[in-house]
Design a protein around this motif. Structure first.
Motif, mmCIF file in Angstrom:
data_model
loop_
_atom_site.group_PDB
_atom_site.id
_atom_site.type_symbol
_atom_site.label_atom_id
_atom_site.label_comp_id
_atom_site.label_asym_id
_atom_site.label_seq_id
_atom_site.Cartn_x
_atom_site.Cartn_y
_atom_site.Cartn_z
ATOM 1 N N THR A 22 4.891 5.027 2.700
ATOM 2 C CA THR A 22 5.282 6.122 1.825
ATOM 3 C C THR A 22 6.398 6.943 2.453
ATOM 4 O O THR A 22 7.396 7.268 1.801
ATOM 5 N N LEU A 30 16.164 5.487 -8.557
ATOM 6 C CA LEU A 30 15.095 5.507 -9.560
ATOM 7 C C LEU A 30 13.955 4.569 -9.156
ATOM 8 O O LEU A 30 12.787 4.963 -9.137
ATOM 9 N N TYR A 31 14.300 3.340 -8.799
ATOM 10 C CA TYR A 31 13.273 2.374 -8.414
ATOM 11 C C TYR A 31 12.646 2.706 -7.067
ATOM 12 O O TYR A 31 11.451 2.491 -6.869
ATOM 13 N N THR A 32 13.423 3.246 -6.156
ATOM 14 C CA THR A 32 12.863 3.633 -4.859
ATOM 15 C C THR A 32 11.886 4.786 -5.023
ATOM 16 O O THR A 32 10.839 4.817 -4.370
ATOM 17 N N GLU A 33 12.206 5.716 -5.912
ATOM 18 C CA GLU A 33 11.277 6.817 -6.164
ATOM 19 C C GLU A 33 9.987 6.308 -6.802
ATOM 20 O O GLU A 33 8.897 6.766 -6.457
ATOM 21 N N ARG A 34 10.112 5.351 -7.686
ATOM 22 C CA ARG A 34 8.912 4.751 -8.276
ATOM 23 C C ARG A 34 8.064 4.095 -7.186
ATOM 24 O O ARG A 34 6.834 4.226 -7.181
ATOM 25 N N CYS A 35 8.727 3.399 -6.265
ATOM 26 C CA CYS A 35 8.019 2.768 -5.147
ATOM 27 C C CYS A 35 7.304 3.816 -4.296
ATOM 28 O O CYS A 35 6.148 3.626 -3.896
ATOM 29 N N GLU A 80 -0.332 -2.348 -17.118
ATOM 30 C CA GLU A 80 -1.563 -1.561 -17.068
ATOM 31 C C GLU A 80 -2.776 -2.370 -17.537
ATOM 32 O O GLU A 80 -3.867 -2.183 -17.036
ATOM 33 N N ASN A 108 6.255 6.746 -5.164
ATOM 34 C CA ASN A 108 5.106 7.290 -5.906
ATOM 35 C C ASN A 108 3.941 6.301 -5.948
ATOM 36 O O ASN A 108 2.780 6.693 -5.838
ATOM 37 N N ILE A 109 4.242 5.035 -6.109
ATOM 38 C CA ILE A 109 3.195 4.003 -6.100
ATOM 39 C C ILE A 109 2.532 3.951 -4.727
ATOM 40 O O ILE A 109 1.308 3.913 -4.618
ATOM 41 N N LEU A 165 4.355 -2.584 -6.286
ATOM 42 C CA LEU A 165 5.273 -2.064 -5.278
ATOM 43 C C LEU A 165 6.317 -3.117 -4.897
ATOM 44 O O LEU A 165 7.505 -2.803 -4.767
ATOM 45 N N GLU A 196 8.804 -3.476 -7.972
ATOM 46 C CA GLU A 196 9.722 -2.342 -8.058
ATOM 47 C C GLU A 196 10.672 -2.324 -6.858
ATOM 48 O O GLU A 196 11.844 -1.967 -6.998
#
Length: 84
Positions: free
Chosen positions: A54, A34-39, A2, A41-42, A13, A16
């Motif tokens: 997306t 977990l990581y795919t969901e983070r991707c 951040e 969302n990003i 992206l 992750e």
């Protein structure tokens, strides 16, 4: 992240996504999801909900959950992908 690269969502992206692919290759579907969901969302934050990246990530998330045999989460992810 951040503090130094908050304005670089594509770089985050990629990072992750690398983790997601690693866990998918290892057949650790919970971690891959977990990581795919983070991707996803990003990508949604950076490009919008209807952007092809997306949508593809939401579909890939559904695939991760289906390989884990978590049918409720899989259906939810596929529905989000198809709703766009």
């Amino acid at each position: 992240w951040e503090r130094c690269a908050a304005d670089q969502p594509v770089l985050l992206l990629r990072l992750e996504g690398t983790c997601a692919r690693h866990y998918a290759c290892e057949a650790d579907w919970s971690a891959a999801a977990l990581y795919t969901e983070r991707c996803a969302n990003i990508a949604e934050g950076a490009f919008g909900k209807t952007h092809p990246a997306t949508v593809a990530l939401r579909a890939r998330l559904g695939d991760c959950w289906s390989r884990r045999e978590d049918w409720a989460r899989s259906a939810r992810a596929y529905q989000q992908a198809l709703a766009c």
